[in-house]
Scaffold this motif. Structure first.
Motif, PDB file in Angstrom:
ATOM      1  N   VAL A 204      45.803  43.956 -32.818  1.00  0.00           N
ATOM      2  CA  VAL A 204      46.467  43.999 -34.117  1.00  0.00           C
ATOM      3  C   VAL A 204      47.320  42.764 -34.384  1.00  0.00           C
ATOM      4  CG1 VAL A 204      46.436  46.518 -34.316  1.00  0.00           C
ATOM      5  CG2 VAL A 204      48.337  45.390 -33.098  1.00  0.00           C
ATOM      6  N   SER A 205      47.576  41.964 -33.367  1.00  0.00           N
ATOM      7  CA  SER A 205      48.326  40.723 -33.557  1.00  0.00           C
ATOM      8  C   SER A 205      48.030  39.791 -32.391  1.00  0.00           C
ATOM      9  CB  SER A 205      49.834  40.991 -33.649  1.00  0.00           C
ATOM     10  OG  SER A 205      50.522  39.850 -34.133  1.00  0.00           O
ATOM     11  N   LEU A 206      48.187  38.480 -32.631  1.00  0.00           N
ATOM     12  CA  LEU A 206      47.834  37.460 -31.650  1.00  0.00           C
ATOM     13  C   LEU A 206      48.959  36.443 -31.545  1.00  0.00           C
ATOM     14  CD1 LEU A 206      45.468  36.010 -29.948  1.00  0.00           C
ATOM     15  CD2 LEU A 206      45.111  34.674 -32.038  1.00  0.00           C
ATOM     16  N   ALA A 207      49.236  36.008 -30.324  1.00  0.00           N
ATOM     17  CA  ALA A 207      50.172  34.903 -30.110  1.00  0.00           C
ATOM     18  C   ALA A 207      49.617  33.995 -29.027  1.00  0.00           C
ATOM     19  CB  ALA A 207      51.556  35.411 -29.709  1.00  0.00           C
ATOM     20  N   GLY A 208      49.784  32.715 -29.225  1.00  0.00           N
ATOM     21  CA  GLY A 208      49.383  31.739 -28.226  1.00  0.00           C
ATOM     22  C   GLY A 208      50.596  30.999 -27.710  1.00  0.00           C
ATOM     23  N   CYS A 209      50.444  30.336 -26.583  1.00  0.00           N
ATOM     24  CA  CYS A 209      51.520  29.490 -26.078  1.00  0.00           C
ATOM     25  C   CYS A 209      50.927  28.387 -25.221  1.00  0.00           C
ATOM     26  CB  CYS A 209      52.554  30.295 -25.297  1.00  0.00           C
ATOM     27  SG  CYS A 209      51.928  31.081 -23.815  1.00  0.00           S
ATOM     28  N   THR A 210      51.660  27.287 -25.140  1.00  0.00           N
ATOM     29  CA  THR A 210      51.235  26.161 -24.327  1.00  0.00           C
ATOM     30  C   THR A 210      51.533  26.439 -22.858  1.00  0.00           C
ATOM     31  OG1 THR A 210      53.380  25.075 -24.556  1.00  0.00           O
ATOM     32  CG2 THR A 210      51.708  24.555 -26.209  1.00  0.00           C
ATOM     33  N   ALA A 211      50.880  25.694 -21.997  1.00  0.00           N
ATOM     34  CA  ALA A 211      51.214  25.752 -20.575  1.00  0.00           C
ATOM     35  C   ALA A 211      52.594  25.129 -20.371  1.00  0.00           C
ATOM     36  CB  ALA A 211      50.165  25.009 -19.757  1.00  0.00           C
ATOM     37  N   PRO A 212      53.338  25.569 -19.362  1.00  0.00           N
ATOM     38  CA  PRO A 212      54.663  24.990 -19.123  1.00  0.00           C
ATOM     39  C   PRO A 212      54.561  23.502 -18.778  1.00  0.00           C
ATOM     40  CG  PRO A 212      54.353  27.022 -17.858  1.00  0.00           C
ATOM     41  CD  PRO A 212      53.016  26.640 -18.400  1.00  0.00           C
ATOM     42  N   VAL A 213      55.438  22.703 -19.365  1.00  0.00           N
ATOM     43  CA  VAL A 213      55.533  21.283 -19.037  1.00  0.00           C
ATOM     44  C   VAL A 213      56.989  20.872 -19.237  1.00  0.00           C
ATOM     45  CG1 VAL A 213      54.749  20.680 -21.376  1.00  0.00           C
ATOM     46  CG2 VAL A 213      54.730  18.957 -19.575  1.00  0.00           C
ATOM     47  N   GLY A 214      57.573  20.299 -18.213  1.00  0.00           N
ATOM     48  CA  GLY A 214      58.977  19.927 -18.290  1.00  0.00           C
ATOM     49  C   GLY A 214      59.887  21.115 -18.510  1.00  0.00           C
ATOM     50  N   GLY A 215      59.449  22.309 -18.067  1.00  0.00           N
ATOM     51  CA  GLY A 215      60.234  23.522 -18.280  1.00  0.00           C
ATOM     52  C   GLY A 215      60.121  24.097 -19.673  1.00  0.00           C
ATOM     53  N   MET A 216      59.265  23.526 -20.506  1.00  0.00           N
ATOM     54  CA  MET A 216      59.139  23.933 -21.907  1.00  0.00           C
ATOM     55  C   MET A 216      57.803  24.604 -22.168  1.00  0.00           C
ATOM     56  SD  MET A 216      57.596  23.079 -24.999  1.00  0.00           S
ATOM     57  CE  MET A 216      56.861  21.549 -24.468  1.00  0.00           C
ATOM     58  N   VAL A 217      57.854  25.679 -22.961  1.00  0.00           N
ATOM     59  CA  VAL A 217      56.674  26.371 -23.459  1.00  0.00           C
ATOM     60  C   VAL A 217      56.842  26.523 -24.964  1.00  0.00           C
ATOM     61  CG1 VAL A 217      55.462  28.588 -23.536  1.00  0.00           C
ATOM     62  CG2 VAL A 217      56.131  27.610 -21.332  1.00  0.00           C
ATOM     63  N   ARG A 218      55.777  26.215 -25.724  1.00  0.00           N
ATOM     64  CA  ARG A 218      55.827  26.390 -27.178  1.00  0.00           C
ATOM     65  C   ARG A 218      54.932  27.549 -27.585  1.00  0.00           C
ATOM     66  NH1 ARG A 218      54.237  21.826 -28.471  1.00  0.00           N
ATOM     67  NH2 ARG A 218      52.146  22.186 -29.271  1.00  0.00           N
ATOM     68  N   VAL A 219      55.491  28.483 -28.333  1.00  0.00           N
ATOM     69  CA  VAL A 219      54.730  29.608 -28.869  1.00  0.00           C
ATOM     70  C   VAL A 219      54.019  29.141 -30.133  1.00  0.00           C
ATOM     71  CG1 VAL A 219      54.858  31.959 -29.782  1.00  0.00           C
ATOM     72  CG2 VAL A 219      56.396  31.252 -27.919  1.00  0.00           C
ATOM     73  N   ASP A 220      52.693  29.263 -30.138  1.00  0.00           N
ATOM     74  CA  ASP A 220      51.903  28.752 -31.266  1.00  0.00           C
ATOM     75  C   ASP A 220      50.437  29.082 -31.044  1.00  0.00           C
ATOM     76  OD1 ASP A 220      51.155  27.059 -33.567  1.00  0.00           O
ATOM     77  OD2 ASP A 220      50.362  25.705 -32.038  1.00  0.00           O
ATOM     78  N   PRO A 221      49.778  29.748 -31.994  1.00  0.00           N
ATOM     79  CA  PRO A 221      50.308  30.314 -33.227  1.00  0.00           C
ATOM     80  C   PRO A 221      50.713  31.772 -33.020  1.00  0.00           C
ATOM     81  CG  PRO A 221      47.932  30.519 -33.223  1.00  0.00           C
ATOM     82  CD  PRO A 221      48.302  29.872 -31.920  1.00  0.00           C
ATOM     83  N   VAL A 222      51.270  32.373 -34.069  1.00  0.00           N
ATOM     84  CA  VAL A 222      51.458  33.829 -34.134  1.00  0.00           C
ATOM     85  C   VAL A 222      50.755  34.288 -35.398  1.00  0.00           C
ATOM     86  CG1 VAL A 222      53.099  35.725 -34.317  1.00  0.00           C
ATOM     87  CG2 VAL A 222      53.683  33.708 -32.941  1.00  0.00           C
ATOM     88  N   TYR A 223      49.866  35.266 -35.253  1.00  0.00           N
ATOM     89  CA  TYR A 223      49.048  35.669 -36.408  1.00  0.00           C
ATOM     90  C   TYR A 223      48.772  37.161 -36.387  1.00  0.00           C
ATOM     91  CZ  TYR A 223      44.921  36.249 -39.396  1.00  0.00           C
ATOM     92  OH  TYR A 223      44.025  36.680 -40.350  1.00  0.00           O
ATOM     93  N   THR A 224      49.056  37.782 -37.535  1.00  0.00           N
ATOM     94  CA  THR A 224      48.692  39.176 -37.785  1.00  0.00           C
ATOM     95  C   THR A 224      47.885  39.219 -39.080  1.00  0.00           C
ATOM     96  OG1 THR A 224      50.776  39.926 -36.800  1.00  0.00           O
ATOM     97  CG2 THR A 224      49.553  41.530 -38.103  1.00  0.00           C
ATOM     98  N   PRO A 225      46.702  39.805 -39.078  1.00  0.00           N
ATOM     99  CA  PRO A 225      45.939  39.908 -40.327  1.00  0.00           C
ATOM    100  C   PRO A 225      46.754  40.592 -41.421  1.00  0.00           C
ATOM    101  CG  PRO A 225      44.574  40.492 -38.454  1.00  0.00           C
ATOM    102  CD  PRO A 225      45.972  40.373 -37.932  1.00  0.00           C
ATOM    103  N   ALA A 226      46.505  40.192 -42.654  1.00  0.00           N
ATOM    104  CA  ALA A 226      47.331  40.644 -43.778  1.00  0.00           C
ATOM    105  C   ALA A 226      47.432  42.162 -43.857  1.00  0.00           C
ATOM    106  CB  ALA A 226      46.780  40.078 -45.086  1.00  0.00           C
TER     107      ALA A 226
END
Length: 285
Positions: A204-226
């Motif tokens: 019902v919903s999707l979220a992606g994230c980058t692999a950790p680098v330099g202690g940082m992770v970015r959440v991207d994208p976040v998507y729920t169908p309308a």
């Protein structure tokens, strides 16, 4: 000691060796160069399509003070620069004969570079848009949490993932579309994805994230169908991937938002995300 000024290279390893400590010193605002460089380092020079990426670093008294990257057929992405620094970079690149379709950077840097690029090249800048950058403070999971659970996607989910990412691209008006042929060089290929699934296993919903680098992770994208929005699914899946990033040792969990989307901005603030700065993109005619 190297002379002061901008030093350019096509060698990602050379750039990382010289500028890596600088980029890791501010992992939240440097989220884009950190993840771009890591992907090129691990997936090879064609990770973003055919052609050579260009990297640059500004050195003063033997220390790196700023950096930029430009991917094949794409615009310039510098780290934060003073107006004088932006003018110096614009003059340097113009003198080398570079043509830039756009600049994407922290909003003050982007505006300063856009003005400088117009002075040095005559190209007219147009503001394409702005983004808020948020960093996670104290994670506050949504209450009540919607029924269901998070599930990390595996290889068997690839076809479904293609459909969901294409749905996201369509919903936000991004180009190009995502399909099997373009997947490998898309901005989604290096992400790790999680579904929020209803109790019956329906995603019902999707979220992606980058692999950790330099202690940082970015959440991207976040998507729920309308047709599934307004039920708390986006908050649940964002909290799930944020929790997993912290559990894996991330010190900086960040995400970008569209300032015009009041709903998503309010949601991320409720989850504990704190606005750090704004980014802007200027196109050049």
């Amino acid at each position: 000691m190297r002379p002061d000024g901008w030093h350019l290279t096509h060698d990602v390893d050379e750039h990382l060796a010289r500028a890596g400590d600088f980029l890791r010193s501010r992992p939240a605002p440097h989220t884009m160069p950190l993840t771009v460089i890591e992907r090129l380092r691990t997936d090879g020079p064609d990770a973003y399509g055919a052609g050579a990426a260009v990297f640059g670093r500004l050195e003063r008294a033997g220390e790196v003070r700023a950096a930029f990257h430009r991917l094949p057929a794409r615009g310039l992405s510098p780290t934060a620069l003073t107006p004088e620094g932006a003018d110096g970079l614009a003059a340097h690149l113009a003198g080398l004969g570079y043509a830039l379709p756009y600049v994407s950077a922290e909003h003050r840097t982007a505006a300063s570079f856009a003005d400088a690029w117009q002075r040095h090249t005559g190209a007219t800048p147009t503001l394409r848009g702005r983004l808020h950058l948020y960093r996670l403070g104290t994670l506050t999971p949504p209450e009540p949490r919607p029924a269901g659970r998070g599930r990390v996607l595996g290889a068997a989910d690839h076809d479904a993932l293609l459909r969901w990412c294409d749905g996201f691209v369509t919903a936000v008006g991004e180009t190009p579309a995502v399909d099997a042929g373009s997947w490998a060089t898309s901005r989604f290929a290096d992400k790790r994805f999680t579904f929020w699934e209803a109790p019956d296993g329906t995603p019902v919903s999707l979220a992606g994230c980058t692999a950790p680098v330099g202690g940082m992770v970015r959440v991207d994208p976040v998507y729920t169908p309308a047709h599934l929005r307004g039920r708390g699914y986006a908050g649940a899946v964002t909290a799930e991937v944020s929790r997993a990033a912290l559990a894996a040792g991330a010190t900086d969990v960040v995400l970008f938002t569209n300032p015009a989307n009041a709903t998503s901005n309010a949601l991320y603030r409720r989850l504990g995300y704190v606005r750090v700065t704004d980014f802007a993109v200027y196109d050049f005619a």
